[in-house]
Motif scaffolding. Structure first.
Motif, PDB file in Angstrom:
ATOM      1  N   ILE A  93     -63.128 -10.505 -51.361  1.00  0.00           N
ATOM      2  CA  ILE A  93     -62.670 -10.648 -52.743  1.00  0.00           C
ATOM      3  C   ILE A  93     -62.261  -9.301 -53.321  1.00  0.00           C
ATOM      4  N   ARG A  94     -61.110  -9.282 -53.964  1.00  0.00           N
ATOM      5  CA  ARG A  94     -60.670  -8.082 -54.683  1.00  0.00           C
ATOM      6  C   ARG A  94     -60.159  -8.509 -56.058  1.00  0.00           C
ATOM      7  N   VAL A  95     -60.728  -7.915 -57.084  1.00  0.00           N
ATOM      8  CA  VAL A  95     -60.323  -8.178 -58.462  1.00  0.00           C
ATOM      9  C   VAL A  95     -59.520  -6.981 -58.935  1.00  0.00           C
ATOM     10  N   ARG A  96     -58.288  -7.230 -59.391  1.00  0.00           N
ATOM     11  CA  ARG A  96     -57.429  -6.115 -59.778  1.00  0.00           C
ATOM     12  C   ARG A  96     -56.633  -6.460 -61.023  1.00  0.00           C
ATOM     13  N   ALA A  97     -56.141  -5.423 -61.663  1.00  0.00           N
ATOM     14  CA  ALA A  97     -55.232  -5.592 -62.792  1.00  0.00           C
ATOM     15  C   ALA A  97     -53.795  -5.634 -62.264  1.00  0.00           C
ATOM     16  N   GLY A 121     -65.847  -7.843 -63.559  1.00  0.00           N
ATOM     17  CA  GLY A 121     -66.241  -7.649 -62.167  1.00  0.00           C
ATOM     18  C   GLY A 121     -67.079  -6.414 -61.954  1.00  0.00           C
ATOM     19  N   HIS A 122     -67.091  -5.509 -62.927  1.00  0.00           N
ATOM     20  CA  HIS A 122     -67.847  -4.274 -62.749  1.00  0.00           C
ATOM     21  C   HIS A 122     -69.346  -4.487 -62.933  1.00  0.00           C
ATOM     22  N   HIS A 123     -69.713  -5.456 -63.755  1.00  0.00           N
ATOM     23  CA  HIS A 123     -71.141  -5.659 -63.981  1.00  0.00           C
ATOM     24  C   HIS A 123     -71.792  -6.281 -62.744  1.00  0.00           C
ATOM     25  N   GLU A 124     -73.045  -5.886 -62.496  1.00  0.00           N
ATOM     26  CA  GLU A 124     -73.757  -6.345 -61.304  1.00  0.00           C
ATOM     27  C   GLU A 124     -73.828  -7.868 -61.211  1.00  0.00           C
ATOM     28  N   THR A 125     -74.019  -8.526 -62.344  1.00  0.00           N
ATOM     29  CA  THR A 125     -74.203  -9.982 -62.292  1.00  0.00           C
ATOM     30  C   THR A 125     -72.915 -10.713 -61.922  1.00  0.00           C
ATOM     31  N   THR A 126     -71.780 -10.199 -62.390  1.00  0.00           N
ATOM     32  CA  THR A 126     -70.503 -10.816 -62.015  1.00  0.00           C
ATOM     33  C   THR A 126     -70.296 -10.694 -60.505  1.00  0.00           C
ATOM     34  N   VAL A 129     -72.645 -13.220 -58.691  1.00  0.00           N
ATOM     35  CA  VAL A 129     -72.201 -14.611 -58.741  1.00  0.00           C
ATOM     36  C   VAL A 129     -71.020 -14.838 -57.800  1.00  0.00           C
ATOM     37  N   MET A 130     -70.048 -13.941 -57.823  1.00  0.00           N
ATOM     38  CA  MET A 130     -68.898 -14.095 -56.931  1.00  0.00           C
ATOM     39  C   MET A 130     -69.341 -14.078 -55.470  1.00  0.00           C
ATOM     40  N   ASN A 131     -70.279 -13.238 -55.150  1.00  0.00           N
ATOM     41  CA  ASN A 131     -70.788 -13.167 -53.781  1.00  0.00           C
ATOM     42  C   ASN A 131     -71.437 -14.485 -53.373  1.00  0.00           C
ATOM     43  N   GLU A 132     -72.163 -15.122 -54.292  1.00  0.00           N
ATOM     44  CA  GLU A 132     -72.791 -16.413 -53.988  1.00  0.00           C
ATOM     45  C   GLU A 132     -71.744 -17.519 -53.873  1.00  0.00           C
ATOM     46  N   GLN A 133     -70.698 -17.444 -54.677  1.00  0.00           N
ATOM     47  CA  GLN A 133     -69.662 -18.477 -54.640  1.00  0.00           C
ATOM     48  C   GLN A 133     -69.042 -18.609 -53.247  1.00  0.00           C
ATOM     49  N   THR A 150     -63.968 -13.324 -68.983  1.00  0.00           N
ATOM     50  CA  THR A 150     -62.550 -13.189 -68.620  1.00  0.00           C
ATOM     51  C   THR A 150     -62.036 -14.384 -67.818  1.00  0.00           C
ATOM     52  N   GLY A 151     -62.940 -15.298 -67.434  1.00  0.00           N
ATOM     53  CA  GLY A 151     -62.557 -16.414 -66.589  1.00  0.00           C
ATOM     54  C   GLY A 151     -62.538 -16.084 -65.112  1.00  0.00           C
ATOM     55  N   ILE A 152     -63.051 -14.915 -64.754  1.00  0.00           N
ATOM     56  CA  ILE A 152     -62.969 -14.439 -63.371  1.00  0.00           C
ATOM     57  C   ILE A 152     -63.676 -15.365 -62.379  1.00  0.00           C
ATOM     58  N   LEU A 153     -64.812 -15.936 -62.792  1.00  0.00           N
ATOM     59  CA  LEU A 153     -65.554 -16.821 -61.892  1.00  0.00           C
ATOM     60  C   LEU A 153     -64.798 -18.134 -61.679  1.00  0.00           C
TER      61      LEU A 153
END
Length: 276
Positions: A93-97, A121-126, A129-133, A150-153
């Motif tokens: 996973i890569r989150v980018r602008a 995506g910078h916060h540990e919890t985000t 969660v993405m890692n678990e998804q 931001t709707g990232i999840l």
């Protein structure tokens, strides 16, 4: 609403623990600098005495100095965008602008417009969660994103095969940003977002997966409501709390008929996955 930017001059070794403490105090986003940390909080939520008390705890351990200023919304966004860097979760996973070039090495390319909303995506919890998804079934499922930021999840859920998405947040700017990010990732046709809480989700609407990255108190209050919207065999990902609060979250989930299937920790933050 304006934001307060707090500039903390401190040894970088203390940045992680300070982010954890400030997050608990209501700060929404952080930028690590060569000299310490920038932290952002809505002006109405800023408490000068709380900040003083928090930093005073570390004066015996390190040199720390804090200054702050009020930022107009536009200026806050410009400052954030200048410092925003892509986020990588594992090797998938890569989150980018939009101003970053895509990297074909990553299977899931998520685009966001980095604004003030929590969940870049910078916060540990985000990240947790993405890692678990990645390890959860999404194909053909309806997925609900509680406190979507931001709707990232939701965007990742779509890329993992979710057939329908519902996100909501109490912050109007977060809702605006989520809609923008949904459009950037071509999710508009199968995604809904509204300003509000779980109480406004129709009782009959059910989900195969629920993402709840909020905080301890809201989770303890709302887990019973999430369960009512969770299909048999569906999953619930919870995060937004410290590992010291994990036992309370698990107990609440057990009392509401859920079974724990996995958990993970990262820099004192925790994530727990349950199944109905």
């Amino acid at each position: 609403m304006n934001y307060i930017e707090v500039d903390l001059k401190v040894d970088p070794d203390f940045s992680e623990i300070l982010m954890a403490e400030l997050g608990e105090a209501g700060f929404e986003s952080f930028v690590e600098t060569d000299e310490g940390l920038l932290a952002y909080i809505q002006e109405n939520d800023f408490d000068e005495q709380n900040l003083h008390d928090l930093t005073a705890k570390y004066l015996e351990l390190t040199t720390i100095a804090a200054t702050w200023k009020s930022l107009e919304r536009r200026n806050w966004n410009e400052e954030w965008e200048k410092s925003y860097e892509p986020i990588e979760v594992g090797d998938q996973i890569r989150v980018r602008a939009t101003f970053h070039e895509p990297d074909p090495a990553f299977k899931y390319d998520l685009l966001i417009q980095p604004k003030m909303s929590f969940g870049t995506g910078h916060h540990e919890t985000t990240w947790l969660v993405m890692n678990e998804q990645l390890g959860l079934p999404h194909t053909g499922l309806a997925v609900m994103d509680v406190g979507c930021g931001t709707g990232i999840l939701s965007i990742l859920a779509s890329k993992l095969g979710a057939s329908h998405l519902l996100g909501f947040d109490i912050d109007e700017w977060a809702v605006e940003n989520t809609k923008e990010n949904f459009a950037m990732n071509n999710l508009v046709s199968k995604a809904e977002v509204f300003q509000g809480t779980i109480t406004e989700v129709p009782k009959e609407q059910m989900f195969g997966g629920i993402l709840a990255n909020i905080n301890r108190n809201i989770l303890l209050s709302e887990i019973p409501a999430y369960v009512k919207h969770l299909q048999p065999g569906g999953w619930l990902v919870t995060s937004g709390f410290y590992e010291t609060d994990q036992a309370d979250i698990e107990q609440c989930a057990f009392e509401n008929g859920l079974t724990k299937i996995n958990s993970n920790k990262r820099n004192q933050w925790a994530c727990v996955v349950f199944k109905s």
